[in-house]
Design a protein around this motif. Structure first.
Motif, PDB file in Angstrom:
ATOM      1  N   TYR A  21      37.004  41.754  49.741  1.00  0.00           N
ATOM      2  CA  TYR A  21      35.752  41.734  49.474  1.00  0.00           C
ATOM      3  C   TYR A  21      34.951  41.142  50.875  1.00  0.00           C
ATOM      4  O   TYR A  21      35.733  40.754  51.802  1.00  0.00           O
ATOM      5  CB  TYR A  21      35.342  40.515  48.614  1.00  0.00           C
ATOM      6  N   SER A  46      24.748  44.886  54.905  1.00  0.00           N
ATOM      7  CA  SER A  46      24.111  46.307  54.887  1.00  0.00           C
ATOM      8  C   SER A  46      24.242  47.339  55.753  1.00  0.00           C
ATOM      9  O   SER A  46      24.981  48.285  55.526  1.00  0.00           O
ATOM     10  CB  SER A  46      22.442  46.086  54.437  1.00  0.00           C
ATOM     11  N   CYS A  49      28.320  47.995  55.555  1.00  0.00           N
ATOM     12  CA  CYS A  49      28.319  49.045  54.216  1.00  0.00           C
ATOM     13  C   CYS A  49      28.058  50.310  54.478  1.00  0.00           C
ATOM     14  O   CYS A  49      28.705  51.442  54.005  1.00  0.00           O
ATOM     15  CB  CYS A  49      27.672  48.341  53.249  1.00  0.00           C
ATOM     16  N   ASP A  59      31.396  54.234  47.293  1.00  0.00           N
ATOM     17  CA  ASP A  59      30.999  53.923  45.872  1.00  0.00           C
ATOM     18  C   ASP A  59      32.068  53.985  44.912  1.00  0.00           C
ATOM     19  O   ASP A  59      32.377  53.334  43.762  1.00  0.00           O
ATOM     20  CB  ASP A  59      30.021  54.949  45.406  1.00  0.00           C
ATOM     21  N   PHE A  62      34.250  50.271  46.558  1.00  0.00           N
ATOM     22  CA  PHE A  62      33.409  48.882  46.679  1.00  0.00           C
ATOM     23  C   PHE A  62      32.206  49.180  45.548  1.00  0.00           C
ATOM     24  O   PHE A  62      31.717  50.151  45.442  1.00  0.00           O
ATOM     25  CB  PHE A  62      32.844  48.951  47.996  1.00  0.00           C
ATOM     26  N   LYS A  64      28.991  46.500  45.001  1.00  0.00           N
ATOM     27  CA  LYS A  64      27.719  45.519  45.540  1.00  0.00           C
ATOM     28  C   LYS A  64      27.415  44.694  44.350  1.00  0.00           C
ATOM     29  O   LYS A  64      26.544  44.981  43.276  1.00  0.00           O
ATOM     30  CB  LYS A  64      26.705  46.135  46.169  1.00  0.00           C
ATOM     31  N   VAL A  70      30.105  42.232  48.305  1.00  0.00           N
ATOM     32  CA  VAL A  70      30.627  43.418  48.048  1.00  0.00           C
ATOM     33  C   VAL A  70      32.131  43.340  47.653  1.00  0.00           C
ATOM     34  O   VAL A  70      32.857  42.876  48.869  1.00  0.00           O
ATOM     35  CB  VAL A  70      30.384  44.434  49.199  1.00  0.00           C
TER      36      VAL A  70
END
Length: 126
Positions: A21, A46, A49, A59, A62, A64, A70
């Motif tokens: 994470y 962000s 990511c 997607d 991970f 969020k 995340v």
């Protein structure tokens, strides 16, 4: 896959396969690995990511669950909403766990159900 971050006189290598994470910490991010190690990188969550999304199918790996967390779905072995924990695969016979509020864990479970093709609900008759 590894991604690299360069910051002034520093270099960071992040192995995306080992991430359990990510946790936001102001304008920095803690990267937590499956072996229990964690390190701070000088980039916001962000932005990190976005970097990951440029290099992997973000997607599918991970989720969020909040502005601060995340989570890598591929290392999750157990989610216990009542005890407010998510546990990741065991490494060296030691579980790696994260405490999250029930609302965030419910979001995580719902997202796991949505993405999982081989789901089995023990509450539904076969």
């Amino acid at each position: 896959m590894k991604i690299s971050i360069y910051n002034r006189n520093e270099y960071y290598s992040i192995d995306t396969e080992l991430i359990t994470y990510l946790k936001a910490e102001d304008h920095f991010t803690y990267v937590h690995y499956i072996n229990g190690n964690a390190f701070l990188v000088p980039i916001g969550l962000s932005n990190l990511c976005n970097m990951l999304a440029e290099n992997i199918d973000f997607d599918s790996v991970f989720i969020k669950v909040s502005r601060s967390y995340v989570i890598s779905r591929k290392h999750i072995s157990h989610i216990n909403i009542a005890k407010e924990t998510v546990t990741f695969s065991y490494i060296l016979n030691r579980p790696v766990s994260l405490a999250l509020p029930k609302t965030k864990l419910k979001t995580l479970v719902n997202e796991m159900k949505r993405l999982d093709n081989t789901k089995y609900d023990a509450n539904e008759p076969m």
